[in-house]
Design a protein around this motif. Structure first.
Motif, PDB file in Angstrom:
ATOM      1  N   UNK A 177       0.834  -1.207   0.000  1.00 17.96           N
ATOM      2  CA  UNK A 177       0.000   0.000   0.000  1.00 17.96           C
ATOM      3  C   UNK A 177       0.866   1.252   0.000  1.00 17.96           C
ATOM      4  N   UNK A 178       0.693   2.107  -1.032  1.00 21.29           N
ATOM      5  CA  UNK A 178       1.456   3.360  -1.073  1.00 21.29           C
ATOM      6  C   UNK A 178       0.910   4.373  -0.060  1.00 21.29           C
ATOM      7  N   UNK A 179       1.778   5.272   0.362  1.00 24.67           N
ATOM      8  CA  UNK A 179       1.355   6.357   1.237  1.00 24.67           C
ATOM      9  C   UNK A 179       2.177   7.608   0.922  1.00 24.67           C
ATOM     10  N   UNK A 180       1.601   8.749   1.262  1.00 30.15           N
ATOM     11  CA  UNK A 180       2.279  10.043   1.176  1.00 30.15           C
ATOM     12  C   UNK A 180       1.929  10.777   2.458  1.00 30.15           C
ATOM     13  N   UNK A 181       2.936  11.408   3.067  1.00 35.11           N
ATOM     14  CA  UNK A 181       2.711  12.096   4.323  1.00 35.11           C
ATOM     15  C   UNK A 181       3.661  13.290   4.399  1.00 35.11           C
ATOM     16  N   UNK A 182       3.170  14.401   4.934  1.00 40.27           N
ATOM     17  CA  UNK A 182       3.995  15.577   5.135  1.00 40.27           C
ATOM     18  C   UNK A 182       4.449  15.618   6.592  1.00 40.27           C
ATOM     19  N   UNK A 183       5.765  15.816   6.779  1.00 38.92           N
ATOM     20  CA  UNK A 183       6.293  15.931   8.137  1.00 38.92           C
ATOM     21  C   UNK A 183       7.337  17.042   8.177  1.00 38.92           C
ATOM     22  N   UNK A 184       7.681  17.467   9.379  1.00 36.53           N
ATOM     23  CA  UNK A 184       8.735  18.464   9.557  1.00 36.53           C
ATOM     24  C   UNK A 184      10.072  17.851   9.128  1.00 36.53           C
ATOM     25  N   UNK A 185      10.849  18.617   8.380  1.00 38.90           N
ATOM     26  CA  UNK A 185      12.127  18.125   7.858  1.00 38.90           C
ATOM     27  C   UNK A 185      13.053  17.642   8.969  1.00 38.90           C
ATOM     28  N   UNK A 186      13.046  18.320  10.102  1.00 45.08           N
ATOM     29  CA  UNK A 186      13.965  17.939  11.176  1.00 45.08           C
ATOM     30  C   UNK A 186      13.603  16.601  11.831  1.00 45.08           C
ATOM     31  N   UNK A 227      -2.223  -5.139   8.736  1.00 44.91           N
ATOM     32  CA  UNK A 227      -3.520  -5.758   8.940  1.00 44.91           C
ATOM     33  C   UNK A 227      -4.154  -5.182  10.190  1.00 44.91           C
ATOM     34  N   UNK A 228      -5.449  -5.351  10.241  1.00 39.14           N
ATOM     35  CA  UNK A 228      -6.218  -4.870  11.384  1.00 39.14           C
ATOM     36  C   UNK A 228      -6.522  -6.081  12.258  1.00 39.14           C
ATOM     37  N   UNK A 229      -6.196  -5.945  13.541  1.00 35.66           N
ATOM     38  CA  UNK A 229      -6.402  -7.011  14.508  1.00 35.66           C
ATOM     39  C   UNK A 229      -6.927  -6.361  15.788  1.00 35.66           C
ATOM     40  N   UNK A 230      -8.078  -6.790  16.258  1.00 35.38           N
ATOM     41  CA  UNK A 230      -8.684  -6.208  17.456  1.00 35.38           C
ATOM     42  C   UNK A 230      -8.864  -4.697  17.310  1.00 35.38           C
ATOM     43  N   UNK A 231      -9.238  -4.270  16.104  1.00 34.09           N
ATOM     44  CA  UNK A 231      -9.477  -2.864  15.782  1.00 34.09           C
ATOM     45  C   UNK A 231      -8.231  -1.985  15.976  1.00 34.09           C
ATOM     46  N   UNK A 232      -7.064  -2.608  15.824  1.00 34.31           N
ATOM     47  CA  UNK A 232      -5.792  -1.896  15.879  1.00 34.31           C
ATOM     48  C   UNK A 232      -4.940  -2.325  14.684  1.00 34.31           C
ATOM     49  N   UNK A 233      -4.002  -1.467  14.320  1.00 38.78           N
ATOM     50  CA  UNK A 233      -3.159  -1.703  13.150  1.00 38.78           C
ATOM     51  C   UNK A 233      -1.890  -2.452  13.541  1.00 38.78           C
ATOM     52  N   UNK A 282      -0.291   5.339   8.721  1.00 40.66           N
ATOM     53  CA  UNK A 282      -1.487   4.502   8.825  1.00 40.66           C
ATOM     54  C   UNK A 282      -2.431   4.995   9.920  1.00 40.66           C
ATOM     55  N   UNK A 283      -1.889   5.397  11.041  1.00 45.23           N
ATOM     56  CA  UNK A 283      -2.721   5.928  12.128  1.00 45.23           C
ATOM     57  C   UNK A 283      -3.489   7.155  11.650  1.00 45.23           C
ATOM     58  N   UNK A 284      -2.796   8.042  10.936  1.00 35.04           N
ATOM     59  CA  UNK A 284      -3.442   9.248  10.411  1.00 35.04           C
ATOM     60  C   UNK A 284      -4.491   8.917   9.354  1.00 35.04           C
ATOM     61  N   UNK A 316      -5.509   3.104  16.346  1.00 35.78           N
ATOM     62  CA  UNK A 316      -4.203   3.032  17.004  1.00 35.78           C
ATOM     63  C   UNK A 316      -3.342   1.933  16.384  1.00 35.78           C
ATOM     64  N   UNK A 317      -2.033   2.102  16.509  1.00 39.72           N
ATOM     65  CA  UNK A 317      -1.095   1.097  16.027  1.00 39.72           C
ATOM     66  C   UNK A 317      -0.749   0.178  17.191  1.00 39.72           C
ATOM     67  N   UNK A 318      -1.038  -1.087  17.004  1.00 34.99           N
ATOM     68  CA  UNK A 318      -0.811  -2.111  18.035  1.00 34.99           C
ATOM     69  C   UNK A 318       0.648  -2.566  18.036  1.00 34.99           C
TER      70      UNK A 318
END
Length: 175
Positions: A82-91, A113-119, A150-152, A157-159
Motif C-alpha cells: 500500500x502506497x502512502x504520502x505524508x507531510x512531516x517536519x524536515x527535522x 492488517x487490522x487485529x482487534x481494531x488496531x493496526x 497509517x494511524x493518520x 491506534x497502532x498495536x
C-alpha cells in the motif's frame, strides 16, 4: 543479486495465497505450486522465481505472524503493498531546515492488517545481518513513519510494528 532477491521475496509475499500456505501440510510442495501459478499467470517471471528462497518461505509460512495475517486476510483486513504520502517536519527525519520546513515522505508499506481494531504494521527484510539489532537500527524510523501514516489515514491506534527478517527467519517486534 541481493536487491533482486529482495524484490523477488517481496513480490512472492504480495502474490502468494497466504491462507493456503499457512494451512498447508506440505509447505515445500505448495510453495512450489504457488511459484508455478504466479509464473503461469504472469505475476512474476522465471528470473524472479529462481531467486526465491524456498526454505525461507517455508519458515515464514510456518510462523505465528503468517497465521495472524491469514486470519486477517479471511476477514478482509490484510492489506499488501500500500502506497502512502505524508507531510512531516524536515527535522523529524534528520534533514536540516532553516525555517521549520516540511517535506513529503512517500513509500510503499509491505503489509499491514487490522487485529482487534488496531493496526499491525509489517515490513519484510532480506538484509544479510548477524542479529536483529542491526535491522532495528536501520529500519526503526521507517516503521515509525509507516505507523504514523497509517494511524493518520485510518484513525486507528497502532498495536505493533514488526520487521520480518527472512535472513534470520524471525519476527522482530519494534513496538
Amino acid at each position: 543479486k541481493g536487491a533482486l532477491r529482495g524484490t523477488a521475496m517481496h513480490r512472492a509475499m504480495e502474490c502468494f495465497d497466504i491462507n493456503m500456505l499457512v494451512d498447508s501440510v506440505n509447505k515445500s510442495d505448495d510453495i512450489k505450486k504457488e511459484i508455478s501459478r504466479c509464473t503461469d499467470e504472469g505475476l512474476f517471471d522465471e528470473e524472479i522465481a529462481e531467486l526465491l528462497g524456498l526454505n525461507k518461505l517455508e519458515t515464514f509460512y510456518g510462523c505465528s505472524l503468517a497465521s495472524r495475517m491469514a486470519d486477517a486476510n479471511t476477514k478482509g483486513l490484510l492489506f499488501k503493498e500500500r502506497p502512502f504520502v505524508m507531510e512531516i517536519a524536515a527535522d523529524e527525519i534528520g534533514e536540516k531546515s532553516s525555517g521549520g520546513e516540511n517535506v513529503l515522505i512517500q513509500g510503499i508499506i509491505d503489509a499491514y492488517f487490522i487485529e482487534d481494531n488496531e493496526i499491525v504494521v509489517l515490513d519484510y527484510k532480506t538484509d544479510k545481518v548477524e542479529n536483529e539489532e542491526e535491522l532495528i537500527g536501520k529500519y526503526k524510523l521507517q516503521l515509525d513513519l509507516y505507523a504514523r501514516a497509517l494511524k493518520n489515514a485510518l484513525g486507528l491506534p497502532v498495536k505493533q510494528c514488526i520487521l520480518y527478517s527472512f535472513n534470520l527467519g524471525k519476527e522482530i517486534y519494534l513496538r
